[in-house]
Design a protein around this motif. Structure first.
Motif, PDB file in Angstrom:
ATOM      1  N   ARG A 188       0.826  -1.206   0.000  1.00  0.00           N
ATOM      2  CA  ARG A 188       0.000   0.000   0.000  1.00  0.00           C
ATOM      3  C   ARG A 188       0.865   1.264   0.000  1.00  0.00           C
ATOM      4  O   ARG A 188       0.570   2.240   0.685  1.00  0.00           O
ATOM      5  N   GLY A 189       1.975   1.195  -0.760  1.00  0.00           N
ATOM      6  CA  GLY A 189       2.844   2.340  -0.925  1.00  0.00           C
ATOM      7  C   GLY A 189       3.866   2.541   0.168  1.00  0.00           C
ATOM      8  O   GLY A 189       4.756   3.379   0.031  1.00  0.00           O
ATOM      9  N   ARG A 190       3.752   1.799   1.259  1.00  0.00           N
ATOM     10  CA  ARG A 190       4.678   1.978   2.380  1.00  0.00           C
ATOM     11  C   ARG A 190       5.820   0.968   2.320  1.00  0.00           C
ATOM     12  O   ARG A 190       5.717  -0.074   1.675  1.00  0.00           O
ATOM     13  N   ILE A 191       6.911   1.279   3.024  1.00  0.00           N
ATOM     14  CA  ILE A 191       8.146   0.507   2.958  1.00  0.00           C
ATOM     15  C   ILE A 191       8.360  -0.242   4.266  1.00  0.00           C
ATOM     16  O   ILE A 191       8.253   0.335   5.350  1.00  0.00           O
ATOM     17  N   PHE A 192       8.699  -1.530   4.171  1.00  0.00           N
ATOM     18  CA  PHE A 192       8.915  -2.379   5.339  1.00  0.00           C
ATOM     19  C   PHE A 192      10.336  -2.954   5.285  1.00  0.00           C
ATOM     20  O   PHE A 192      10.729  -3.573   4.306  1.00  0.00           O
ATOM     21  N   VAL A 193      11.077  -2.716   6.367  1.00  0.00           N
ATOM     22  CA  VAL A 193      12.509  -3.019   6.435  1.00  0.00           C
ATOM     23  C   VAL A 193      12.738  -4.224   7.333  1.00  0.00           C
ATOM     24  O   VAL A 193      12.177  -4.295   8.437  1.00  0.00           O
ATOM     25  N   PRO A 194      13.572  -5.191   6.924  1.00  0.00           N
ATOM     26  CA  PRO A 194      13.910  -6.303   7.824  1.00  0.00           C
ATOM     27  C   PRO A 194      14.850  -5.849   8.929  1.00  0.00           C
ATOM     28  O   PRO A 194      15.855  -5.180   8.668  1.00  0.00           O
ATOM     29  N   ILE A 243      16.221  -0.168  -0.359  1.00  0.00           N
ATOM     30  CA  ILE A 243      16.578   1.189   0.045  1.00  0.00           C
ATOM     31  C   ILE A 243      18.071   1.219   0.306  1.00  0.00           C
ATOM     32  O   ILE A 243      18.717   0.169   0.425  1.00  0.00           O
ATOM     33  N   TYR A 244      18.639   2.414   0.409  1.00  0.00           N
ATOM     34  CA  TYR A 244      20.074   2.559   0.596  1.00  0.00           C
ATOM     35  C   TYR A 244      20.337   3.342   1.876  1.00  0.00           C
ATOM     36  O   TYR A 244      19.766   4.414   2.094  1.00  0.00           O
ATOM     37  N   LEU A 245      21.202   2.787   2.711  1.00  0.00           N
ATOM     38  CA  LEU A 245      21.495   3.365   4.017  1.00  0.00           C
ATOM     39  C   LEU A 245      22.985   3.606   4.162  1.00  0.00           C
ATOM     40  O   LEU A 245      23.817   2.812   3.704  1.00  0.00           O
ATOM     41  N   LYS A 246      23.326   4.713   4.827  1.00  0.00           N
ATOM     42  CA  LYS A 246      24.721   4.977   5.193  1.00  0.00           C
ATOM     43  C   LYS A 246      24.737   5.470   6.628  1.00  0.00           C
ATOM     44  O   LYS A 246      24.193   6.527   6.932  1.00  0.00           O
ATOM     45  N   ALA A 247      25.325   4.668   7.527  1.00  0.00           N
ATOM     46  CA  ALA A 247      25.391   5.031   8.938  1.00  0.00           C
ATOM     47  C   ALA A 247      26.294   6.246   9.116  1.00  0.00           C
ATOM     48  O   ALA A 247      27.336   6.373   8.465  1.00  0.00           O
ATOM     49  N   LYS A 248      25.887   7.149  10.004  1.00  0.00           N
ATOM     50  CA  LYS A 248      26.646   8.381  10.219  1.00  0.00           C
ATOM     51  C   LYS A 248      27.975   8.119  10.913  1.00  0.00           C
ATOM     52  O   LYS A 248      28.926   8.868  10.739  1.00  0.00           O
ATOM     53  N   LYS A 249      28.014   7.079  11.746  1.00  0.00           N
ATOM     54  CA  LYS A 249      29.253   6.766  12.441  1.00  0.00           C
ATOM     55  C   LYS A 249      29.213   5.314  12.884  1.00  0.00           C
ATOM     56  O   LYS A 249      28.167   4.664  12.887  1.00  0.00           O
ATOM     57  N   LYS A 250      30.361   4.808  13.240  1.00  0.00           N
ATOM     58  CA  LYS A 250      30.459   3.432  13.713  1.00  0.00           C
ATOM     59  C   LYS A 250      30.232   3.389  15.220  1.00  0.00           C
ATOM     60  O   LYS A 250      30.429   4.369  15.925  1.00  0.00           O
ATOM     61  N   GLY A 251      29.851   2.221  15.680  1.00  0.00           N
ATOM     62  CA  GLY A 251      29.641   2.045  17.111  1.00  0.00           C
ATOM     63  C   GLY A 251      28.176   2.082  17.473  1.00  0.00           C
ATOM     64  O   GLY A 251      27.305   2.345  16.645  1.00  0.00           O
ATOM     65  N   ALA A 252      27.895   1.805  18.742  1.00  0.00           N
ATOM     66  CA  ALA A 252      26.516   1.717  19.219  1.00  0.00           C
ATOM     67  C   ALA A 252      25.890   3.098  19.313  1.00  0.00           C
ATOM     68  O   ALA A 252      26.549   4.075  19.666  1.00  0.00           O
ATOM     69  N   LEU A 281      12.373  -9.253  11.995  1.00  0.00           N
ATOM     70  CA  LEU A 281      11.077  -8.589  12.016  1.00  0.00           C
ATOM     71  C   LEU A 281      10.895  -7.749  10.764  1.00  0.00           C
ATOM     72  O   LEU A 281      11.845  -7.145  10.255  1.00  0.00           O
ATOM     73  N   ASN A 282       9.672  -7.720  10.272  1.00  0.00           N
ATOM     74  CA  ASN A 282       9.293  -6.913   9.113  1.00  0.00           C
ATOM     75  C   ASN A 282       8.715  -5.608   9.638  1.00  0.00           C
ATOM     76  O   ASN A 282       7.578  -5.555  10.111  1.00  0.00           O
ATOM     77  N   MET A 283       9.489  -4.509   9.576  1.00  0.00           N
ATOM     78  CA  MET A 283       9.156  -3.282  10.287  1.00  0.00           C
ATOM     79  C   MET A 283       8.875  -2.137   9.312  1.00  0.00           C
ATOM     80  O   MET A 283       9.642  -1.886   8.375  1.00  0.00           O
ATOM     81  N   LEU A 284       7.784  -1.419   9.566  1.00  0.00           N
ATOM     82  CA  LEU A 284       7.420  -0.254   8.782  1.00  0.00           C
ATOM     83  C   LEU A 284       8.442   0.859   8.986  1.00  0.00           C
ATOM     84  O   LEU A 284       8.762   1.225  10.117  1.00  0.00           O
TER      85      LEU A 284
END
Length: 424
Positions: A195-201, A317-326, A214-217
């Motif tokens: 329904r047009g929305r994106i679900f991320v594992p 989708i494409y992701l780039k973490a801003k920094k490493k670590g928790a 988990l399949n997360m909105l």
């Protein structure tokens, strides 16, 4: 045998939570063919944003007459006005009455459909198109966020474009659907769409070592880490210790559920440890969770850790973490929920107090009006500065001056660790 105990203050960092869900009866609005135009031969637009209490706020011009502020909400199927003031000001008449559901899914909310709405931002013109407006002021967004909010931009509009969200640069970019976004140096994460929305594992590890995917909105309209549908995630007894509480406030009122903690979770290759989450009880109106199985939502507290790029109609989708670590998540240490009101949103009222918290022990009560915080008068404060002070891990107390009816008091509130972990 080891036992694991977790103690929470009631709201963690989720006390400004807003989540929008809409009914199937509204889907004709998102099914409309969206008219748009990039002027001056351009193929993208950069929209300046304000990030307020974990929400993305943008300003759009309506029908070349009214400037309005909207929450950017990838978790919402449809865009809407929070009330009918803007359509009325434009001289619009409702073409249809309808019902929508608020965040608690417990009851339908009256709304109306308006046509002939045009949105302009920079070199992009959207519309004329249909737009939903709530017919009553069901929910005061301003009191939670501390800034004016006139509506929500959902996936019926956002999904027509390529999308980039840069939390660091406070920038939202929309791209012509035929334009390919540069995703070099980004991690590709395969997603589901419904329904047009994106679900991320999302891979999670509970306190007892239970591993789940988990399949997360993907929900930029939620100022939270994760909200998990309890019925999907808790089939086994004692996944982790939880307490009951309010998860936040939405269009339909308070979200009721449980608070818990995950030992860890991964989004793509990025790992987070000791993540506070919410467990939401499923409602009888949760039709989507039975038709399309999903497990909850991932909100801006975690999403803001990434730069996000989404090509139009892509399956990843494409992701780039801003920094490493928790990720270090700011967490309330006072045990009180504060709401803003007044013309300039500089009047602050205690909405709730967690039993046994520092605020409770200091004698703070719901309804108390904040006059000063650490010597700063309320007219120089905002919700962001208040919450920052209440989350401060370098201080053990705050000094609060408040008014209860006609009596003014000045007290010290001890700040305690939000999570106390004990292993026997």
């Amino acid at each position: 045998m080891k036992s694991f105990y977790v103690k929470f203050q009631l709201w963690l960092n989720q006390k400004q939570l807003i989540v929008i869900f809409l009914l199937a009866s509204c889907t004709f609005a998102s099914a409309q063919s969206l008219n748009f135009q990039f002027i001056n031969r351009t193929t993208s637009v950069q929209i300046p944003c304000n990030f307020v209490q974990q929400y993305i706020i943008v300003s759009l011009r309506i029908n070349d007459l009214i400037d309005a502020k909207f929450i950017v909400d990838t978790g919402a199927e449809q865009s809407l006005f929070t009330n009918e003031l803007i359509p009325f000001a434009l001289g619009k008449q409702a073409i249809r009455k309808l019902k929508v559901f608020g965040s608690d899914r417990s009851k339908p909310i009256d709304a109306a459909l308006y046509s002939g709405i045009k949105l302009t931002v920079g070199n992009l013109i959207i519309g004329p198109c249909n737009f939903i407006a709530l017919t009553d002021q069901y929910f005061q967004f301003e009191s939670l966020i501390g800034t004016q909010v006139d509506g929500i931009i959902g996936m019926d509009l956002l999904g027509a474009f390529g999308l980039e969200i840069n939390f660091t640069k406070k920038k939202l970019s929309l791209f012509h659907p035929n334009k390919k976004i540069n995703t070099s140096k980004f991690e590709s994460v395969e997603v589901n769409k419904y329904r047009g929305r994106i679900f991320v594992p999302v891979q999670t590890i509970s306190s007892i070592g239970q591993l789940d995917t988990l399949n997360m909105l993907l929900d930029t309209g939620a100022g939270t880490t994760l909200i998990i549908n309890e019925i999907n995630y808790m089939p086994k007894e004692a996944q982790f210790q939880t307490i009951n509480g309010h998860l936040g406030i939405g269009l339909g009122g308070y979200l009721i559920g449980k608070l818990g903690i995950l030992n860890g979770l991964s989004v793509g290759k990025t790992y987070f440890s000791q993540v506070p989450i919410s467990l939401k009880a499923n409602s009888n109106y949760d039709r989507d969770s039975s038709i399309f199985k999903y497990d909850g939502l991932i909100g801006n507290v975690l999403l803001s850790y990434f730069e996000i790029r989404i090509n139009h109609n892509a399956t990843d989708i494409y992701l780039k973490a801003k920094k490493k670590g928790a990720l270090v998540i700011p967490i309330d240490r006072s045990g009180m929920m504060v709401l803003a009101s007044g013309k300039d949103l500089d009047e602050f009222t205690i909405a709730e107090v967690l039993e046994g918290s520092g605020a409770d022990k200091a004698g703070i009560k719901p309804g108390d009006k904040i006059l000063q915080l650490n010597g700063i008068p309320h007219w120089l404060l905002n919700l962001r500065s208040i919450n920052k002070a209440l989350c401060n891990t370098k201080r053990h107390k705050v000094v609060l001056k408040f008014k209860r009816k006609d009596l003014e008091k000045k007290i010290t509130v001890n700040l305690n660790e939000i999570i106390q972990r004990k292993i026997d």
